[in-house]
Design a protein around this motif. Structure first.
Motif, PDB file in Angstrom:
ATOM      1  N   ARG A  92      49.642  38.651  45.049  1.00  0.00           N
ATOM      2  CA  ARG A  92      48.830  39.619  45.754  1.00  0.00           C
ATOM      3  C   ARG A  92      49.435  41.022  45.588  1.00  0.00           C
ATOM      4  NH1 ARG A  92      47.930  36.632  50.027  1.00  0.00           N
ATOM      5  NH2 ARG A  92      49.681  37.471  51.203  1.00  0.00           N
ATOM      6  N   GLN A 110      48.879  42.131  42.166  1.00  0.00           N
ATOM      7  CA  GLN A 110      47.494  42.547  41.983  1.00  0.00           C
ATOM      8  C   GLN A 110      47.267  43.925  42.598  1.00  0.00           C
ATOM      9  OE1 GLN A 110      45.473  39.229  43.677  1.00  0.00           O
ATOM     10  NE2 GLN A 110      44.926  38.348  41.705  1.00  0.00           N
ATOM     11  N   GLU A 111      47.891  44.082  43.777  1.00  0.00           N
ATOM     12  CA  GLU A 111      47.734  45.376  44.445  1.00  0.00           C
ATOM     13  C   GLU A 111      48.321  46.495  43.603  1.00  0.00           C
ATOM     14  OE1 GLU A 111      49.429  44.915  48.326  1.00  0.00           O
ATOM     15  OE2 GLU A 111      47.708  43.733  49.014  1.00  0.00           O
ATOM     16  N   ASN A 125      48.962  46.380  40.535  1.00  0.00           N
ATOM     17  CA  ASN A 125      48.207  46.477  39.283  1.00  0.00           C
ATOM     18  C   ASN A 125      46.957  47.326  39.490  1.00  0.00           C
ATOM     19  OD1 ASN A 125      47.915  45.897  36.600  1.00  0.00           O
ATOM     20  ND2 ASN A 125      46.638  44.095  36.986  1.00  0.00           N
ATOM     21  N   LYS A 126      46.323  47.056  40.643  1.00  0.00           N
ATOM     22  CA  LYS A 126      45.121  47.807  40.961  1.00  0.00           C
ATOM     23  C   LYS A 126      45.468  49.297  41.109  1.00  0.00           C
ATOM     24  CE  LYS A 126      41.269  47.602  44.182  1.00  0.00           C
ATOM     25  NZ  LYS A 126      41.555  48.244  45.467  1.00  0.00           N
ATOM     26  N   GLU A 127      46.601  49.510  41.782  1.00  0.00           N
ATOM     27  CA  GLU A 127      47.045  50.885  41.940  1.00  0.00           C
ATOM     28  C   GLU A 127      47.291  51.535  40.584  1.00  0.00           C
ATOM     29  OE1 GLU A 127      50.441  50.877  44.551  1.00  0.00           O
ATOM     30  OE2 GLU A 127      49.202  50.163  46.225  1.00  0.00           O
ATOM     31  N   ILE A 184      45.979  50.627  37.746  1.00  0.00           N
ATOM     32  CA  ILE A 184      44.704  50.856  37.063  1.00  0.00           C
ATOM     33  C   ILE A 184      44.042  52.124  37.602  1.00  0.00           C
ATOM     34  CG2 ILE A 184      42.345  49.958  36.794  1.00  0.00           C
ATOM     35  CD1 ILE A 184      43.658  47.154  36.633  1.00  0.00           C
ATOM     36  N   ASP A 185      44.066  52.208  38.956  1.00  0.00           N
ATOM     37  CA  ASP A 185      43.498  53.402  39.580  1.00  0.00           C
ATOM     38  C   ASP A 185      44.190  54.657  39.064  1.00  0.00           C
ATOM     39  OD1 ASP A 185      41.776  51.945  40.978  1.00  0.00           O
ATOM     40  OD2 ASP A 185      42.791  52.087  42.932  1.00  0.00           O
ATOM     41  N   ASN A 207      31.002  48.496  47.138  1.00  0.00           N
ATOM     42  CA  ASN A 207      32.228  49.060  46.564  1.00  0.00           C
ATOM     43  C   ASN A 207      32.385  50.562  46.778  1.00  0.00           C
ATOM     44  OD1 ASN A 207      33.125  46.597  45.368  1.00  0.00           O
ATOM     45  ND2 ASN A 207      31.484  46.858  43.864  1.00  0.00           N
TER      46      ASN A 207
END
Lengths: 127, 674
Positions: free
Chosen positions: B427, B430-431, B433-435, B437-438, B595
């Motif tokens: 998690r 992923q977080e 990673n999301k950051e 990506i953002d 979203n």
């Protein structure tokens, strides 16, 4: 034969200084000034073949209809009017997107970066 | 009774016998065949013996006339003695073959020699065949001539019949022996083979017709040979009369044949061992299968025993565990023996996460019995009371008459913990990673924006710079006072233009730099009230109506000045580019989608031909309407502000109908940053 020229640019100082320069170098007999693409298109459309300018100095960034807009409209012009007309695109943009687009455009004879040099003016205005 | 060794003795004997019988005649009542009262004379004594001897005694003369017979003969003939004496066979009709009898007698009269006939058929008048063994003695007169033949016949019919039966039985047994599927041999004490049947040769791969009797020793190995000889010793001393033994035979071609031998001793009349009969049963295939089975069982046992998972066999009907492997002992802390006294419930705590252990377990077992293969998580209780989270698998085993469930139990406590950790890590990853990506997206956007900005700046600064140069060139070419005034006048315009441009660009740079500095709670309602306030004159002039509703989302978080600027710009544009003849109606809607948080500003104004201008709408110094007080900066700034907040801006428009500006912000704009 009359050496007729049109400057299409919304920048009044550019209009004035370029006109003075060309007159001084005696590179044209008649210089017409237009503020945007729509004005020049209307003029070309309404004017008889004999009175048309044979060289256009066309700016890209203009309100209402910019250089690209004008080129689109230009396609609808009578073929014989376009036959002996050369279009030079002038811009202070060094954005490669603009440069490449201009080079690739079949109607554009050459892309010239502003400010315009006397020598360049003499070359392109050899009627 | 007496022996006849020579002619003289024979003659003597014969005469004695005659005298004996004659003397006895007087004493014996032939008519009645009754033994007279005791006659003490020696002659009468012997006569009696002869009369009642079971052998047939009878004499015939040269003419075949009976001269003397005893009672046994009379009985055999079925007549009285006196009825026989003085008559011939032909007259008496005792035998059906009198001529044959006569011929035998005649040979004695000629050759004058005693004869032993070991087997003589007598066919009685009734037709019944009898077998006799007969001694024929010639009886001589004083001159030495044979006057009669004295016969002593013993009835051996029964013996002959017995022998015949025996012979038949032997044939029968022989046939059984020869045609038996089992190899049978007859051996003596030292293992040499007397007889063997076809099946034995077939077993050993030998040609029955060509093979010699051979020796059993050549077929067996040393150990088997020793055992066999030992056992045969016992057989020959009659400690026992039969035994069986496993023997491996080696055929001529080297094949090993496992057999079970049944050995039976044969003994003569004196119970002396003569030979032994061995029947071989080929058990090679059976043994192989058995061996394979054992190996397979052993393998299986090893696998089960050494399996890392705990394996328990549960007797469904008795609800008892019947077997357990080593891992099961380790996992539960019970020994194999202890397991046998445990039922299903003993290995579980009272409750599971999803219900009572007994109820759930019962259900699982019933499903397993009906053929379902089950896998489920289960908390088990060890002997020491500690609990483990396990993965349990139930499979019904294919026992024909019992309901056995194989229960495999794997401790997944560690796995569960690891899973939890892993999930947490996942998690987090992923977080981040999301950051990333953002961030990457933002970076990409920023790079693009920066590049665009560089081009725009370059373009917008080059123009005035070029103009200054051109104006100076113009003046220097003709430095009159008139031209100086003109130059100054124009330079003023250029300077103002240059200043504006620099200010605009500075504004954008500021947006990009300062976006993260200010982060406050913004009430949209208040923002719009402020916007309306600052545009009050224009609203009045245009009769504009502004509708907005923020009941869905009342608050967002971010730099307040930007949000105000975005709303102000879009609203003022909508008013500025409204139609002159129609009151401007502007609808502002905020809504939260899956979203995004979206804001739409919709007007009924002049609209823009997006086919022509779409790509330039948000560019710097782009204007699309003549005679409007527009510098082509507003939307450029708005776009920069929206993007700095992670959002996007789009437009839908139709000339003379109106425009809709749609802004999408990420949902994070609705949350207060930590």
């Amino acid at each position: 034969m009359m050496r007729r020229l049109a400057i299409i640019d919304d920048d009044t100082i550019f209009q004035f200084t370029t006109k003075v320069k060309i007159e001084k170098l005696n590179l044209a007999d008649e210089i017409k000034i237009f503020g945007d693409g729509e004005q020049i298109f209307q003029y070309l459309n309404e004017t008889i073949l004999a009175d048309l300018p044979s060289i256009l100095l066309l700016d890209i960034n203009m309100p209402i209809a910019d250089g690209w807009d004008f080129l689109e409209m230009y396609e609808s012009l009578d073929a014989d009017k376009k036959e002996n007309m050369k279009i030079y695109m002038l811009s202070s943009s060094i954005n490669p997107v603009d440069v490449e687009k201009a080079d690739a455009h079949p109607r554009i004879t050459k892309y010239i970066t502003k400010p315009i040099q006397d020598q360049v003016l003499q070359e392109i205005l050899a009627f | 009774m007496y022996s006849i060794n020579s002619k003289t003795e024979l003659a003597k004997g014969s005469q004695f016998l005659r005298r004996l019988l004659e003397s006895g005649k007087n004493k014996i009542d032939h008519k009645q065949d009754v033994i007279p009262p005791a006659d003490t004379s020696e002659a009468a004594y012997y006569a009696n013996i002869i009369q009642f001897i079971p052998h047939l005694i009878y004499g015939r003369d040269q003419n075949g006339v009976y001269t003397v017979v005893n009672q046994a003969f009379a009985d055999f003939a079925g007549k009285k003695i006196h009825e026989i004496i003085g008559k011939t066979d032909k007259e008496l009709m005792i035998f059906l073959n009198p001529d044959q009898i006569r011929m035998t007698d005649e040979s004695l009269f000629e050759k004058k020699q005693k004869r032993f006939i070991p087997l003589e058929p007598f066919t009685e008048s009734s037709g019944e065949l009898y077998w006799f063994q007969t001694v024929k003695n010639p009886v001589y007169d004083e001159a030495g001539e044979v006057t009669e033949v004295l016969n002593i016949s013993t009835d051996i019919t029964k013996r002959v019949e017995m022998e015949q039966r025996l012979s038949q039985s032997e044939i029968r047994y022989r046939s059984i022996f020869e045609n038996n599927y089992s190899g049978i041999i007859v051996i003596d004490k030292d293992l040499s083979i007397h007889t063997k049947n076809k099946a034995f040769d077939a077993l050993m791969g030998e040609d029955h017709e060509a093979s010699n009797d051979g020796d059993l020793k050549s077929y067996v190995n040393e150990t088997d040979k020793r055992d066999l000889l030992d056992l045969l010793n016992g057989l020959s001393s009659r400690n026992y009369e039969f035994f069986d033994i496993d023997v491996q035979l080696t055929a001529n071609d080297g094949r090993k044949i496992d057999t079970i031998c049944f050995v039976r001793g044969l003994y003569d009349a004196n119970l002396n061992f003569t030979e032994a009969v061995i029947t071989f049963q080929d058990v090679t295939k059976v043994r192989e299968q058995q061996k394979q089975l054992e190996e397979s069982e052993e393998r299986f046992r090893t696998i089960v025993e050494n399996a890392t998972e705990a394996l328990l066999l549960l007797d469904f009907d008795q609800k008892k565990y019947v077997d357990a492997n080593r891992s099961a002992e380790t996992l539960f802390g019970y020994s194999r023996e202890e397991f046998r006294n445990l039922s299903f419930g003993d290995l579980s705590p009272k409750g599971q996460a999803n219900g009572e252990s007994v109820v759930l377990g019962e259900d699982y077992m019933n499903r397993a019995i009906s053929g379902e293969r089950l896998v489920y998580e289960w908390e088990v209780r060890r002997k020491d009371g500690t609990k483990l989270i396990c993965e349990v698998r139930l499979v019904k085993l294919p026992y024909p008459d019992r309901n056995i469930i194989r229960t495999s139990v794997v401790d997944i406590t560690d796995r569960k913990r690891a899973e939890r950790l892993l999930n947490n890590e996942k998690r987090k990853l992923q977080e981040s990673n999301k950051e990333l990506i953002d961030l990457n997206f933002k970076l990409g956007n920023q790079t693009k924006q920066l590049q665009e900005f560089a081009y725009i700046a370059s373009h917008n600064l080059r123009s005035p710079a070029g103009n200054i140069r051109a104006l100076l060139d113009f003046y220097q070419a003709d430095p009159s006072e008139e031209n100086l005034n003109f130059l100054l006048e124009k330079l003023d315009v250029v300077a103002t233009d240059l200043m504006d441009t620099i200010n605009d660009l500075a504004e954008v740079v500021k947006i990009k730099n300062e976006v993260s500095k200010e982060h406050t709670s913004i009430e949209l309602q208040k923002v719009m009230e402020k916007v309306k306030d600052s545009l009050s004159e224009a609203i009045k002039n245009k009769n504009a109506v502004i509708n907005y509703d923020f009941t869905g989302v009342e608050k967002i978080y971010g730099p307040k000045t930007y949000v105000e600027s975005i709303f102000l710009n879009l609203t003022s544009n909508a008013i500025k580019y409204s139609k002159d003849d129609v009151p401007a109606i502007i609808d502002i809607v905020a809504e939260k989608t899956e979203n995004h948080f979206c804001i739409t500003v919709k007007d009924n104004g002049l609209g823009i031909d997006l086919k022509k201008h779409g790509s330039k709408l948000f560019g710097l110094r782009k204007t699309f309407h003549r005679d409007k007080d527009s510098r082509g900066v507003g939307l450029f700034i708005t776009k920069a502000q929206v993007e700095s907040l992670g959002g996007t801006i789009k437009v839908e428009s139709e000339p003379n109908v109106g425009s809709s500006f749609m802004i999408e912000f990420p949902l994070s704009i609705l949350e207060k940053k930590q």
